[in-house]
Design a protein around this motif. Structure first.
Motif, PDB file in Angstrom:
ATOM      1  N   PHE A 147      -9.225  -3.158 -10.060  1.00 22.98           N
ATOM      2  CA  PHE A 147      -8.190  -3.016 -11.072  1.00 22.98           C
ATOM      3  C   PHE A 147      -8.411  -4.007 -12.208  1.00 22.98           C
ATOM      4  CE2 PHE A 147      -6.904  -5.970  -7.828  1.00 22.98           C
ATOM      5  CZ  PHE A 147      -6.243  -6.999  -8.478  1.00 22.98           C
ATOM      6  N   GLN A 148      -7.535  -3.927 -13.230  1.00 25.48           N
ATOM      7  CA  GLN A 148      -7.631  -4.797 -14.398  1.00 25.48           C
ATOM      8  C   GLN A 148      -6.657  -5.965 -14.296  1.00 25.48           C
ATOM      9  OE1 GLN A 148      -7.398  -2.865 -18.320  1.00 25.48           O
ATOM     10  NE2 GLN A 148      -7.369  -0.919 -17.218  1.00 25.48           N
ATOM     11  N   ILE A 149      -7.049  -7.084 -14.891  1.00 23.24           N
ATOM     12  CA  ILE A 149      -6.164  -8.230 -15.056  1.00 23.24           C
ATOM     13  C   ILE A 149      -6.518  -8.896 -16.388  1.00 23.24           C
ATOM     14  CG2 ILE A 149      -5.795  -8.749 -12.598  1.00 23.24           C
ATOM     15  CD1 ILE A 149      -8.013 -10.828 -12.805  1.00 23.24           C
ATOM     16  N   PHE A 150      -5.646  -9.775 -16.869  1.00 19.10           N
ATOM     17  CA  PHE A 150      -6.068 -10.640 -17.965  1.00 19.10           C
ATOM     18  C   PHE A 150      -7.127 -11.587 -17.426  1.00 19.10           C
ATOM     19  CE2 PHE A 150      -1.629  -9.890 -19.747  1.00 19.10           C
ATOM     20  CZ  PHE A 150      -2.081  -8.982 -20.687  1.00 19.10           C
ATOM     21  N   ALA A 151      -8.141 -11.844 -18.222  1.00 19.44           N
ATOM     22  CA  ALA A 151      -9.276 -12.656 -17.753  1.00 19.44           C
ATOM     23  C   ALA A 151      -8.836 -14.028 -17.260  1.00 19.44           C
ATOM     24  CB  ALA A 151     -10.305 -12.795 -18.868  1.00 19.44           C
ATOM     25  N   THR A 152      -7.773 -14.570 -17.843  1.00 18.98           N
ATOM     26  CA  THR A 152      -7.291 -15.897 -17.437  1.00 18.98           C
ATOM     27  C   THR A 152      -6.575 -15.867 -16.093  1.00 18.98           C
ATOM     28  OG1 THR A 152      -5.293 -15.505 -18.753  1.00 18.98           O
ATOM     29  CG2 THR A 152      -7.077 -16.757 -19.789  1.00 18.98           C
ATOM     30  N   ASP A 153      -6.277 -14.674 -15.568  1.00 17.71           N
ATOM     31  CA  ASP A 153      -5.556 -14.554 -14.297  1.00 17.71           C
ATOM     32  C   ASP A 153      -6.481 -14.325 -13.108  1.00 17.71           C
ATOM     33  OD1 ASP A 153      -3.151 -14.899 -15.601  1.00 17.71           O
ATOM     34  OD2 ASP A 153      -2.804 -12.738 -15.868  1.00 17.71           O
ATOM     35  N   ARG A 154      -7.798 -14.442 -13.326  1.00 17.25           N
ATOM     36  CA  ARG A 154      -8.718 -14.247 -12.209  1.00 17.25           C
ATOM     37  C   ARG A 154      -8.505 -15.291 -11.119  1.00 17.25           C
ATOM     38  NH1 ARG A 154     -14.127 -12.682 -15.635  1.00 17.25           N
ATOM     39  NH2 ARG A 154     -13.172 -14.154 -17.094  1.00 17.25           N
ATOM     40  N   GLN A 155      -8.600 -14.856  -9.880  1.00 19.03           N
ATOM     41  CA  GLN A 155      -8.463 -15.742  -8.726  1.00 19.03           C
ATOM     42  C   GLN A 155      -9.845 -16.119  -8.203  1.00 19.03           C
ATOM     43  OE1 GLN A 155      -5.851 -13.925  -5.837  1.00 19.03           O
ATOM     44  NE2 GLN A 155      -4.162 -13.724  -7.307  1.00 19.03           N
ATOM     45  N   PRO A 156      -9.951 -17.234  -7.454  1.00 22.86           N
ATOM     46  CA  PRO A 156     -11.273 -17.698  -6.994  1.00 22.86           C
ATOM     47  C   PRO A 156     -12.070 -16.652  -6.226  1.00 22.86           C
ATOM     48  CG  PRO A 156      -9.643 -19.418  -6.682  1.00 22.86           C
ATOM     49  CD  PRO A 156      -8.883 -18.203  -7.137  1.00 22.86           C
ATOM     50  N   GLY A 157     -11.407 -15.799  -5.457  1.00 27.56           N
ATOM     51  CA  GLY A 157     -12.145 -14.814  -4.662  1.00 27.56           C
ATOM     52  C   GLY A 157     -12.458 -13.524  -5.379  1.00 27.56           C
ATOM     53  N   ASP A 158     -11.975 -13.349  -6.615  1.00 24.71           N
ATOM     54  CA  ASP A 158     -12.217 -12.109  -7.354  1.00 24.71           C
ATOM     55  C   ASP A 158     -13.694 -11.976  -7.736  1.00 24.71           C
ATOM     56  OD1 ASP A 158      -9.530 -11.616  -7.225  1.00 24.71           O
ATOM     57  OD2 ASP A 158      -9.109 -12.129  -9.314  1.00 24.71           O
ATOM     58  N   VAL A 159     -14.181 -10.745  -7.695  1.00 26.23           N
ATOM     59  CA  VAL A 159     -15.516 -10.437  -8.193  1.00 26.23           C
ATOM     60  C   VAL A 159     -15.344  -9.642  -9.484  1.00 26.23           C
ATOM     61  CG1 VAL A 159     -17.689  -9.231  -7.772  1.00 26.23           C
ATOM     62  CG2 VAL A 159     -16.520 -10.392  -5.888  1.00 26.23           C
ATOM     63  N   THR A 160     -15.859 -10.160 -10.583  1.00 30.43           N
ATOM     64  CA  THR A 160     -15.717  -9.503 -11.876  1.00 30.43           C
ATOM     65  C   THR A 160     -16.747  -8.385 -12.016  1.00 30.43           C
ATOM     66  OG1 THR A 160     -14.886 -11.532 -12.903  1.00 30.43           O
ATOM     67  CG2 THR A 160     -15.735  -9.826 -14.377  1.00 30.43           C
ATOM     68  N   LEU A 161     -16.275  -7.177 -12.312  1.00 28.02           N
ATOM     69  CA  LEU A 161     -17.147  -6.026 -12.500  1.00 28.02           C
ATOM     70  C   LEU A 161     -17.443  -5.791 -13.975  1.00 28.02           C
ATOM     71  CD1 LEU A 161     -15.401  -3.589  -9.984  1.00 28.02           C
ATOM     72  CD2 LEU A 161     -17.299  -5.155  -9.540  1.00 28.02           C
ATOM     73  N   ILE A 162     -16.415  -5.881 -14.806  1.00 29.18           N
ATOM     74  CA  ILE A 162     -16.543  -5.656 -16.249  1.00 29.18           C
ATOM     75  C   ILE A 162     -15.627  -6.642 -16.964  1.00 29.18           C
ATOM     76  CG2 ILE A 162     -16.385  -3.995 -18.149  1.00 29.18           C
ATOM     77  CD1 ILE A 162     -16.198  -1.777 -16.037  1.00 29.18           C
ATOM     78  N   GLU A 163     -16.082  -7.161 -18.084  1.00 33.82           N
ATOM     79  CA  GLU A 163     -15.199  -7.887 -18.992  1.00 33.82           C
ATOM     80  C   GLU A 163     -14.943  -6.992 -20.194  1.00 33.82           C
ATOM     81  OE1 GLU A 163     -17.152 -11.603 -19.676  1.00 33.82           O
ATOM     82  OE2 GLU A 163     -16.207 -12.535 -17.935  1.00 33.82           O
ATOM     83  N   ASP A 164     -13.716  -6.979 -20.673  1.00 37.16           N
ATOM     84  CA  ASP A 164     -13.342  -6.036 -21.727  1.00 37.16           C
ATOM     85  C   ASP A 164     -12.339  -6.709 -22.659  1.00 37.16           C
ATOM     86  OD1 ASP A 164     -13.204  -3.695 -23.166  1.00 37.16           O
ATOM     87  OD2 ASP A 164     -12.478  -2.454 -21.519  1.00 37.16           O
ATOM     88  N   SER A 165     -12.014  -6.017 -23.743  1.00 41.53           N
ATOM     89  CA  SER A 165     -11.050  -6.512 -24.718  1.00 41.53           C
ATOM     90  C   SER A 165      -9.877  -5.556 -24.801  1.00 41.53           C
ATOM     91  CB  SER A 165     -11.695  -6.643 -26.103  1.00 41.53           C
ATOM     92  OG  SER A 165     -12.777  -7.544 -26.064  1.00 41.53           O
ATOM     93  N   LEU A 166      -8.728  -6.088 -25.184  1.00 38.96           N
ATOM     94  CA  LEU A 166      -7.525  -5.290 -25.379  1.00 38.96           C
ATOM     95  C   LEU A 166      -7.239  -5.224 -26.876  1.00 38.96           C
ATOM     96  CD1 LEU A 166      -5.213  -3.851 -23.829  1.00 38.96           C
ATOM     97  CD2 LEU A 166      -3.972  -6.023 -23.849  1.00 38.96           C
ATOM     98  N   HIS A 167      -6.793  -4.044 -27.363  1.00 40.22           N
ATOM     99  CA  HIS A 167      -6.623  -3.854 -28.806  1.00 40.22           C
ATOM    100  C   HIS A 167      -5.341  -3.101 -29.120  1.00 40.22           C
ATOM    101  CE1 HIS A 167     -10.895  -4.939 -29.252  1.00 40.22           C
ATOM    102  NE2 HIS A 167     -11.121  -4.119 -28.245  1.00 40.22           N
ATOM    103  N   TRP A 168      -4.746  -3.447 -30.256  1.00 40.01           N
ATOM    104  CA  TRP A 168      -3.709  -2.606 -30.856  1.00 40.01           C
ATOM    105  C   TRP A 168      -4.433  -1.488 -31.609  1.00 40.01           C
ATOM    106  CZ3 TRP A 168       1.200  -3.486 -29.566  1.00 40.01           C
ATOM    107  CH2 TRP A 168       1.604  -4.779 -29.224  1.00 40.01           C
ATOM    108  N   VAL A 169      -4.074  -0.233 -31.350  1.00 39.03           N
ATOM    109  CA  VAL A 169      -4.772   0.880 -31.978  1.00 39.03           C
ATOM    110  C   VAL A 169      -3.786   1.934 -32.463  1.00 39.03           C
ATOM    111  CG1 VAL A 169      -6.906   0.585 -30.655  1.00 39.03           C
ATOM    112  CG2 VAL A 169      -5.090   2.027 -29.749  1.00 39.03           C
ATOM    113  N   LYS A 170      -4.258   2.761 -33.409  1.00 39.94           N
ATOM    114  CA  LYS A 170      -3.481   3.897 -33.913  1.00 39.94           C
ATOM    115  C   LYS A 170      -4.443   4.899 -34.522  1.00 39.94           C
ATOM    116  CE  LYS A 170      -2.591   2.447 -38.693  1.00 39.94           C
ATOM    117  NZ  LYS A 170      -3.236   3.637 -39.281  1.00 39.94           N
TER     118      LYS A 170
END
Length: 320
Positions: A147-170
């Motif tokens: 699942f997704q989380i804010f990058a700053t909320d990662r826990q020590p046991g998490d394995v990161t699969l993808i890093e991504d950005s969040l955007h305001w869009v229209k």
């Protein structure tokens, strides 16, 4: 002739997957000096630096990145050989939570591979919002979650699969009047994008008015392209036909897709699944490129404040 040590390759991959030597050591149940020693021995054997230890630099050198690719293939074959020769095949059941946007790509492919390797293990999949998956993991109702989380909320046991950005869009066709509440498209109450945008971020202009709630990413992108409002969308889903909004919209936090296990899910079957998921390097990471989306200062577009008439000087969003 130089030989590659399996343990050192495991350490190198763990440093990448977990975001550093300390986290890699915890994941491998080793001390930090032991992991560092494995990497230094590997560097000495190969005659090149694999990690760039200077502050502010990328974690891996070009040689390190190249070895990562080979290392994952070597480790995958190593594990497959061990599995093929194992006299005690794994069995049991894994309760896995995944988000909707991960079911159509990498996760399905990885689960297919896992099922072929471990046919006696039944994987029960639940599709839900990221926040719901995290809550069910903490209650022990799931064994693992992607699942997704804010990058700053990662826990020590998490394995990161993808890093991504969040955007305001229209949509480029939607003209915003910043003197009135902005029409907002939101996911349902369990979405952490929604919580951040409505309750934690600075409100632009006169704030927002919710015009649509939708739990589906397909429904959200369709509504955005139809010009129904503004929304928060991760980079993997921002494509051609959408504008990325800058000031006065507050810059959103960075995102990470992770795999996380529940507090009691440390059995061999779950560890095997995590190893295969973490070893997948073909996760689609469709960041908005120069041909996909335009960076649009909402207060500087023709057609009124926040308007969206074509602007030949509009800056392109840089590739990430």
């Amino acid at each position: 002739m130089t030989k590659l040590d399996i343990g050192a390759l495991q350490a190198l991959c763990a440093i990448h997957d977990h975001g550093g030597v300390s986290r890699a050591a915890a994941a491998l149940a080793l001390s930090q000096p032991a992991v560092s020693h494995k990497i230094r021995r590997l560097e000495a054997a190969l005659g090149c630096a694999l990690l760039d230890r200077r502050p502010g630099r990328p974690r891996f050198t070009p040689e390190g990145e190249k070895l990562l690719s080979y290392g994952r293939r070597i480790l995958a074959l190593h594990d497959e050989a061990l599995h093929a020769l194992s006299t005690e095949p794994l069995s049991g059941r894994i309760r896995l939570g995944v988000t909707e946007d991960m079911t159509s790509g990498g996760v399905s492919r990885v689960l297919g591979r896992f099922t072929r390797l471990y046919p006696a293990v039944a994987v029960q999949i639940s599709v839900a919002q990221s926040r719901v998956i995290a809550q069910r993991l903490s209650r022990g109702e799931l064994d693992a979650g992607v699942f997704q989380i804010f990058a700053t909320d990662r826990q020590p046991g998490d394995v990161t699969l993808i890093e991504d950005s969040l955007h305001w869009v229209k949509s480029p066709d939607l003209v915003l009047d910043m003197a009135r509440p902005i029409p907002l498209l939101v996911f349902d109450d369990d979405c952490f994008y929604r919580d951040w945008g409505l309750h934690r971020a600075a409100q632009p202009g006169m704030g927002f008015r919710i015009v649509m709630e939708c739990a589906s990413i397909a429904g959200m992108t369709s509504a955005l392209r139809a010009g129904l409002g503004v929304s928060l969308l991760n980079g993997r889903h921002v494509g051609a036909g959408l504008d990325i909004l800058a000031a006065p919209f507050p810059p959103p936090p960075e995102l990470a897709y992770v795999i996380r296990t529940g507090p009691k899910a440390r059995c061999a079957t779950v560890r095997a699944l995590i190893k295969i998921v973490a070893g997948e390097r073909d996760w689609p990471s469709e960041q908005p490129g120069r041909d996909a989306a335009r960076l649009t200062p909402a207060s500087a577009r023709p057609g009124g404040p926040g308007g969206s008439a074509p602007d030949p000087q509009a800056a392109s969003y840089p590739e990430t």
